[in-house]
Design an enzyme around this catalytic site. Sequence first.
Site, PDB file in Angstrom:
ATOM      1  N   HIS A   1       0.751  -1.253  -0.056  1.00 52.77           N
ATOM      2  CA  HIS A   1      -0.010  -0.031   0.055  1.00 52.77           C
ATOM      3  C   HIS A   1       0.969   1.241  -0.121  1.00 52.77           C
ATOM      4  O   HIS A   1       0.413   2.349  -0.176  1.00 52.77           O
ATOM      5  CB  HIS A   1      -0.921  -0.082   0.929  1.00 52.77           C
ATOM      6  CG  HIS A   1      -0.681   0.337   2.460  1.00 52.77           C
ATOM      7  ND1 HIS A   1      -0.319  -0.756   3.403  1.00 52.77           N
ATOM      8  CD2 HIS A   1      -0.369   1.326   3.154  1.00 52.77           C
ATOM      9  CE1 HIS A   1       0.206   0.043   4.460  1.00 52.77           C
ATOM     10  NE2 HIS A   1       0.221   1.309   4.332  1.00 52.77           N
TER      11      HIS A   1
ATOM     12  N   ASP B   1       0.164  -7.633   1.574  1.00 51.14           N
ATOM     13  CA  ASP B   1       0.627  -5.859   1.758  1.00 51.14           C
ATOM     14  C   ASP B   1       2.333  -6.052   1.793  1.00 51.14           C
ATOM     15  O   ASP B   1       2.523  -5.311   2.485  1.00 51.14           O
ATOM     16  CB  ASP B   1      -0.132  -5.236   3.088  1.00 51.14           C
ATOM     17  CG  ASP B   1       0.145  -3.958   3.085  1.00 51.14           C
ATOM     18  OD1 ASP B   1       0.464  -3.373   1.919  1.00 51.14           O
ATOM     19  OD2 ASP B   1       0.000  -3.366   3.927  1.00 51.14           O
TER      20      ASP B   1
ATOM     21  N   SER C   1       4.532   2.670   7.877  1.00 51.60           N
ATOM     22  CA  SER C   1       4.072   1.617   6.740  1.00 51.60           C
ATOM     23  C   SER C   1       5.385   1.214   5.983  1.00 51.60           C
ATOM     24  O   SER C   1       5.910   2.017   5.507  1.00 51.60           O
ATOM     25  CB  SER C   1       2.917   2.193   5.745  1.00 51.60           C
ATOM     26  OG  SER C   1       1.774   1.692   6.329  1.00 51.60           O
TER      27      SER C   1
ATOM     28  N   LEU D   1      -7.303 -23.179  -0.045  1.00 48.16           N
ATOM     29  CA  LEU D   1      -7.273 -24.986  -0.183  1.00 48.16           C
ATOM     30  C   LEU D   1      -8.191 -25.431  -1.486  1.00 48.16           C
ATOM     31  O   LEU D   1      -7.982 -26.567  -1.811  1.00 48.16           O
ATOM     32  CB  LEU D   1      -7.787 -25.371   1.239  1.00 48.16           C
ATOM     33  CG  LEU D   1      -7.702 -26.853   1.602  1.00 48.16           C
ATOM     34  CD1 LEU D   1      -6.202 -27.362   1.063  1.00 48.16           C
ATOM     35  CD2 LEU D   1      -8.103 -27.215   2.720  1.00 48.16           C
TER      36      LEU D   1
END
Lengths: 608, 410
Positions: free
Chosen positions: A85, A116, A202, A259
């Site tokens: 991001h 992310d 971040s 899965l």
Amino acid sequence: MIRCGFQVVLALAVPVAFGLGLLSFHPATATSADIDKTVLDAQAERIAVIKKVHPAIVAVCKPGGEGSGSGVIIHPDGYALTNYHVVASTGPLPSAGLADGVLYDAVLVGQDKVGDVALIKLLPKVKDKPFPFVTLGDSDTVKIGDWSLAMGNPFSLAMDFSPTVTYGIVSGVNRYQPPAGSGILEYTDCIQIETSINPGNSGGPLFNMKGELIGINGRGSFEKRGRVNSGVGYAISINQIKNFLGHLYAGIETDHATLGAAVGTKSEDAPLTQMVVKQVLEESDAFRRGLKEGDQLVRFAGRAVTSTNQYKNILGIYPKGWRVPLAVRRDNEQIEMLVRLMGYIATEKEPQPKLDGPPMPPVPPKGPPMPLPQGGSTEAAKFFKPKKGYTNFYFNELERDKLLAAAKKHGEFAAVAGPWVAEGSYDMGERKGTLRLDLIPALNDADPLVKLKLNIENKLSPLKETDVTLQREPLGSGGLMMALYHWHRLLTLGQSGFEAEFAHGGHEPFYPYPIDGSTPKSLAALRVDCDVLRTKHGSTECKWYYSQDDHRLLGFETYIVKDEDPCEVYFSDYRPVEGRELPHRIEVRYGDKRYGILTISKYTLGKK
Amino acid sequence: MSFTGLFKRGLVHGTGIIMSIRSGLFLCAIGVALVPTQTQADEPFTVLAEKTNQKMVKVFGAGGFARLNNYGTGILISKDGHILTVASQLLDTSDLVVHLYDGQRLRAQVLVVEPELDAAIIKIRLDGKKIDEPNDLNLDYFDLVAAAKRPPAQVGDWILALTNTFEIALRDEPLSLQRGVIMAYTKLAGRRGVFDFPYTGDVYVLDAITNNPGAAGGALIDRNGNLLGVIGREIKNSLSDTWMNYAIPVSAKVDLKVKETVQDKDGKPTEVEKTVTISMPEFVELGMQGKYKPIKRETRPTGEGGYHGIIFVPNVLERTPAYVEDVVPDSPAAKAGIRPDDLISFVDGEPIVSIKAFHEWIRANTRADSVIRVEVRRGESLQTIELRLAPHPAKPEPPVKSQLPGTKMQ
């Protein structure tokens, strides 16, 4: 349970005006003799650790230099981890400021939207000058109560990119935080910290007190407290990132996994939870491996599955396509299987309304392609090559060519691109006998031809045969002749033999069976970490597995039909043939069965 | 239902609504790694966290609407499953559930509440057993009465908090650990409203951001794992626009002035005021035995109650009759069919003599989602109308006070 909380990602805010409070400061006059030695030692250690990692912290900026987030260099060539991001706002050609005050040009290498994470590469000012970097730790050893250091550039405070450090403890491990926004940015198995992180942190590093990288800081729980530290922050665990790092270095647009089955709690009200399979998608590998509705999940990738959160934590740290061992209980029997994981983004595009298992995140939008570089440096733009399925194909070619160059140490086959003959014996359990294999490439006007004699002779003209059943001959092998044709082609022609695809496939585990033919005690124990090469020629796709230790080709999978079981070929007993290493034991598997073992006693490698 | 928002650059770029029904159980044992400690006498945080976590529960009850969480934290205070927590709306349900550290999901029941201490004792109720029957849970617990005998922690002392902040932990997932120091041992005089914060005794004020959603009822411990207090609610200092982080000490005491009717020397009943001391150790000790009687007080001032949307005629008299002037469109009153000129006569059987009495009754007895039965005189007939109250609509936000983009105003 019902959850209500705002999960917010820590990208940087628009520039913020700050009131500066002036605090008068009187330095402590205490001498060291007044303070407990352990306190002074702990302080000295902390300062030393911060000093050690300090030069490798990155302020990730927009092309002009405007602050956006943080990052950390993990390789002397200038590769740095940050959040997806963060690069989503900088574009593919960010700038990167280091603690020395220098702003470097950088280029986006790979990204993991669901997890992310993004990998960027800083360009050195002086050619080949190594960058300072940090070492990766083992986040599985992180415990609640451990001290940690978060570093980065919160609020873009440091105009000279000198990083801010915050210090605090780990509040929780193996935390699950659901996707924020449209199905991406899901934090699985993450580390919860009270170490203060704020907008701008971040993508910055979380260190243990040895200065090892244990996570990438990315989001927090805020709710009504506003978008600043609320004592609850989350870092993506470095062990999850390690699973994706091979993909990221290879410039792949990574995907997470499902899965292929809906899994949920047997009963919400039961005193203890049991996780059971509610429904299995027929096109999934899990279905082909025999997973059935009602099976109770016991262990998944070596970890106990005892709750929805735990299940999502285990699943969430793996890339699409990885094979992972799964143990289920059915009646009173425990069954272990190796399951190829399906893609997360791809699968989620098809809603599965009937499932009443764990909640599925909403369908993520088909993300816009990474915009073409704008405003970034022209120097960095030379290293950016967009391509469908890849974040930056330039780095895929780089990693692919490195892998092939390393593999060539075991033999250079371009000079022997003619017909090959292999002779020896085969063992198919009940049937045994002599074997002769002819691999005849296209010569002059003649089409290529594969002949495989296992008592009876099988023949395949790989380019002419269109019947899938015949392409899968010999019966029960899943396409061994086609597979061997591709193998000859890879060794003798390399890239020029694969017109449709020839790319690095990142990092995957590979599970060669014991060469003494014994039944393995656990499938998980067979795991060897490999670099993958993906090829496509005609309509046939192959995945080639090279050992990360010595880049030897340990085996490959050949998919006659996509999303159906491949022919699996395992190589061992490599010995030199005219100065080139070739496998003298070839195990062939299809589905859940071993087709046979080919023992080669003699290779004849013809020139073109 | 959960609302998960992605805030970027101070703006909401995209928000998604994600159904997230979590059932959790988690068997990853917390290893006991020794880390260097600040001073040698203290136990490492990792060990303290693990030990303390076994004496804690996650509490799930009423809430989940407006800004009320349906999750909280509790402290085990007996081996049979007595739990001390905060006296919040969470407990207003017959469907109270706790998750133990090992992932067991068990039912619980409220034994006694003492609003003056903002404390409640709940107890695990095993299926097939009566609440006061002995059980074989044999849980690890904090001896609160013993803990209260220790002197209070000092300002500057290290503390740890274990809470289920933001409902991060479910089933056997361990609670969140935070650390900090005690900033002050004082009274929170400037409290927001008695309904929200009824406790008037001393509190520990903490420098860690402990009092988040779901944290109330968590444990405050010292560096040796001794219980110091119970993490309190979320309260905000309206002057500084900052949230307070505090815990109610285990030795909490509150002096209350109560009116008592005694016989004077002539044998006539007279009212006298006397001071009664309520203490946490006494509350816990007697409460666990079922012998604690909360002090009866006069009707307490309360919150604003639920929202009905009735607009009354101007309240000009001491006892203006509760005549309806209008109803707010789409409000609970409008939906239920209350009309202008109705005279509200009874609510849940209580006679309503004035507008003021109606407001007082609503404040004292209701909140969002309460259902009330209103009897109105309409013309010559008496009509019974059922009304489900709602949360009060948001008041318009004041002009920007905070400098931080994205900060939610209160």
